[in-house]
Design an enzyme around this catalytic site. Sequence first.
Site, PDB file in Angstrom:
ATOM      1  N   SER A   1     -12.746 -78.972 163.480  1.00 55.27           N
ATOM      2  CA  SER A   1     -13.772 -77.806 163.383  1.00 55.27           C
ATOM      3  C   SER A   1     -13.512 -76.932 164.976  1.00 55.27           C
ATOM      4  CB  SER A   1     -15.518 -78.227 163.545  1.00 55.27           C
ATOM      5  OG  SER A   1     -16.101 -77.142 164.155  1.00 55.27           O
TER       6      SER A   1
ATOM      7  N   GLU B   1     -11.811 -83.104 150.202  1.00 50.19           N
ATOM      8  CA  GLU B   1     -12.303 -82.171 149.573  1.00 50.19           C
ATOM      9  C   GLU B   1     -10.791 -80.593 148.803  1.00 50.19           C
ATOM     10  OE1 GLU B   1     -15.233 -82.495 153.487  1.00 50.19           O
ATOM     11  OE2 GLU B   1     -13.809 -80.870 153.509  1.00 50.19           O
TER      12      GLU B   1
ATOM     13  N   ASN C   1      11.723 -65.097 121.489  1.00 46.33           N
ATOM     14  CA  ASN C   1      11.081 -65.963 121.284  1.00 46.33           C
ATOM     15  C   ASN C   1      10.694 -67.862 121.262  1.00 46.33           C
ATOM     16  OD1 ASN C   1       8.928 -63.584 120.682  1.00 46.33           O
ATOM     17  ND2 ASN C   1       8.590 -63.994 118.619  1.00 46.33           N
TER      18      ASN C   1
ATOM     19  N   GLN D   1       2.165 -64.796 126.682  1.00 47.30           N
ATOM     20  CA  GLN D   1       2.403 -64.652 127.901  1.00 47.30           C
ATOM     21  C   GLN D   1       1.465 -64.882 128.619  1.00 47.30           C
ATOM     22  OE1 GLN D   1       4.616 -61.037 128.744  1.00 47.30           O
ATOM     23  NE2 GLN D   1       3.382 -60.732 131.044  1.00 47.30           N
TER      24      GLN D   1
ATOM     25  N   ASN E   1     -12.468 -84.326 159.828  1.00 45.96           N
ATOM     26  CA  ASN E   1     -13.019 -83.768 158.564  1.00 45.96           C
ATOM     27  C   ASN E   1     -12.024 -84.253 157.478  1.00 45.96           C
ATOM     28  OD1 ASN E   1     -14.989 -81.870 159.447  1.00 45.96           O
ATOM     29  ND2 ASN E   1     -14.303 -80.200 159.761  1.00 45.96           N
TER      30      ASN E   1
ATOM     31  N   SER F   1       6.810 -60.197 132.819  1.00 43.86           N
ATOM     32  CA  SER F   1       6.362 -61.506 133.008  1.00 43.86           C
ATOM     33  C   SER F   1       7.218 -62.440 134.180  1.00 43.86           C
ATOM     34  CB  SER F   1       6.454 -62.302 131.998  1.00 43.86           C
ATOM     35  OG  SER F   1       6.783 -62.341 131.704  1.00 43.86           O
TER      36      SER F   1
ATOM     37  N   LYS G   1     -15.521 -82.971 165.509  1.00 40.97           N
ATOM     38  CA  LYS G   1     -15.576 -83.608 164.367  1.00 40.97           C
ATOM     39  C   LYS G   1     -13.966 -83.994 163.373  1.00 40.97           C
ATOM     40  CE  LYS G   1     -18.171 -81.865 161.224  1.00 40.97           C
ATOM     41  NZ  LYS G   1     -18.022 -80.733 160.294  1.00 40.97           N
TER      42      LYS G   1
ATOM     43  N   LYS H   1       2.195 -69.443 131.120  1.00 43.89           N
ATOM     44  CA  LYS H   1       2.647 -70.095 131.553  1.00 43.89           C
ATOM     45  C   LYS H   1       2.175 -69.884 133.007  1.00 43.89           C
ATOM     46  CE  LYS H   1       6.729 -67.321 129.602  1.00 43.89           C
ATOM     47  NZ  LYS H   1       5.504 -66.916 128.884  1.00 43.89           N
TER      48      LYS H   1
ATOM     49  N   TYR I   1       4.810 -65.774 117.179  1.00 47.37           N
ATOM     50  CA  TYR I   1       4.151 -65.797 118.508  1.00 47.37           C
ATOM     51  C   TYR I   1       3.625 -64.409 119.115  1.00 47.37           C
ATOM     52  CZ  TYR I   1       5.690 -64.485 123.200  1.00 47.37           C
ATOM     53  OH  TYR I   1       5.208 -63.568 124.443  1.00 47.37           O
TER      54      TYR I   1
ATOM     55  N   THR J   1     -23.172 -98.970 142.380  1.00 45.87           N
ATOM     56  CA  THR J   1     -23.971 -98.168 140.983  1.00 45.87           C
ATOM     57  C   THR J   1     -25.099 -97.381 141.115  1.00 45.87           C
ATOM     58  OG1 THR J   1     -25.841-100.152 140.492  1.00 45.87           O
ATOM     59  CG2 THR J   1     -23.606-100.601 139.456  1.00 45.87           C
ATOM     60  N   HIS J   2     -25.111 -95.918 140.945  1.00 39.83           N
ATOM     61  CA  HIS J   2     -26.200 -95.002 141.146  1.00 39.83           C
ATOM     62  C   HIS J   2     -25.916 -94.810 142.963  1.00 39.83           C
ATOM     63  CE1 HIS J   2     -27.983 -96.233 137.196  1.00 39.83           C
ATOM     64  NE2 HIS J   2     -28.108 -96.964 137.381  1.00 39.83           N
TER      65      HIS J   2
END
Length: 457
Positions: free
Chosen positions: A277, A290, A110, A322, A285, A23, A283, A325, A317, A155-156
């Site tokens: 772009s 996003e 542990n 492991q 963006n 690890s 463009k 993490k 344990y 709304t909606h």
Amino acid sequence: MKKLWGGRFTKSAEQWVDEFGASISFDQELVMEDIQGSLAHVNMLGKCGILPQGDAELITKGLQTLQEKAEAGELQFSTKMEDIHLNLESFLIDEIGPVGGKLHTGRSRNDQVATDMHLYLRNQTHDVIELIEELQQSLIEQAEQHIETIVPGYTHLQRAQPISFAHHLMAYFWMLERDKQRFTECLKRINVSPLGAGALAGTTFPIDRVYSAELLGFEGIYENSLDAVSDRDFIVEFLSHSSILFMHLSRLSEEIILWSSQEFQFIELDDAFSTGSSIMPQKKNPDMAELIRGKTGRVYGNLFGLLTVLKGLPLAYNKDMQEDKEGMFDTVKTVIGSLKIFTGMISTMKVNTAVMEKATKSDFSNATELADYLANKGLPFREAHEVVGKLVLTCIQQGCFLADLSLVEYKIASELFEENIFEALQPYKAVERRNSAGGTGFSQVRIAIEKAKKLIK
């Protein structure tokens, strides 16, 4: 390289097996926390007379040397030593000799790794709380500039009623305030020490767990050694709160993406938080918004990943743990980075107030004002609702809006309408009058902003 646990083994694993089970590629993130926990542990061993004071002092100096090397990036970790604990113990023995092997007296990997993660997550949670407050501050600052900026409320995703843009922004302030409360509350579960619980059953050495906990700034200790080494609730809780936070950030991201589109043009994002772009020169963006919206799935995945790992584990344990993490580290990095981006994005965005105001005059979002107008004159609201609905239909058929109708047409719909109906139809007046507690009325928005400022302080 000899393994520190290899006494009962007659055969070594092949390198690719070691690499699969190791690890260190990710838990080296815990290097400073591991050294911090070890410093407290050896201090306690010396205080309790479990180690000679000279040995404790030598180990302490060795750990401090490793701390300096870690800060300077001079430690070279090996998959042969599996994890951060065995790597550091190996470095310590190289640094001060065999006495370094006494450090592990009275503890197990542990309880050691559990301690590391408690320390790590405590530090990171404090940072997250501070960054949430910075984002809240940026929302307050934008809101203060736009208390009387009128924007369609939806709304909606259909225009519903005109509202103050500051009121809309402050809705996210209060979402973030709940997020902040959740992270603050989970610190109580994070700030508990598992150190000294051993592998699962405690230890025969006369250790002082309360003392080592105090040295590490923990508020208490786990009362059960099995629970201490097997508990990952505190990580699940952090990931859960992070998921709720990201749900809020994703919602705001979606609105920013809509508002900055050609169809809305309510805001313009700073160039620092936008991209172009490779093929379309025009463009601009909203890529950062996003990307944060997309990273929400990543944060959710880390939560469900850990829940799935833990759901069938017997005490105490298991190697499965492991897997606790990488998702935690990834979520911390994602949360911190996204909050920083969002603070910059909100604080630098340009608000197109004229476009917003125009939008409130080109729809039927003032229809409720007509219904309220009639209700205030004694007409039951349901009847008022029907009257206004028919007026909206008339407008749609004629290709106009409510403010374009004549007083005669209003009188035909209901004798209760008078000349002042045209004032009631103005979006600014519609917003200004909504002064119920927590409403979008300008005076209420100012009250809310002042309350928010006090919370930040």
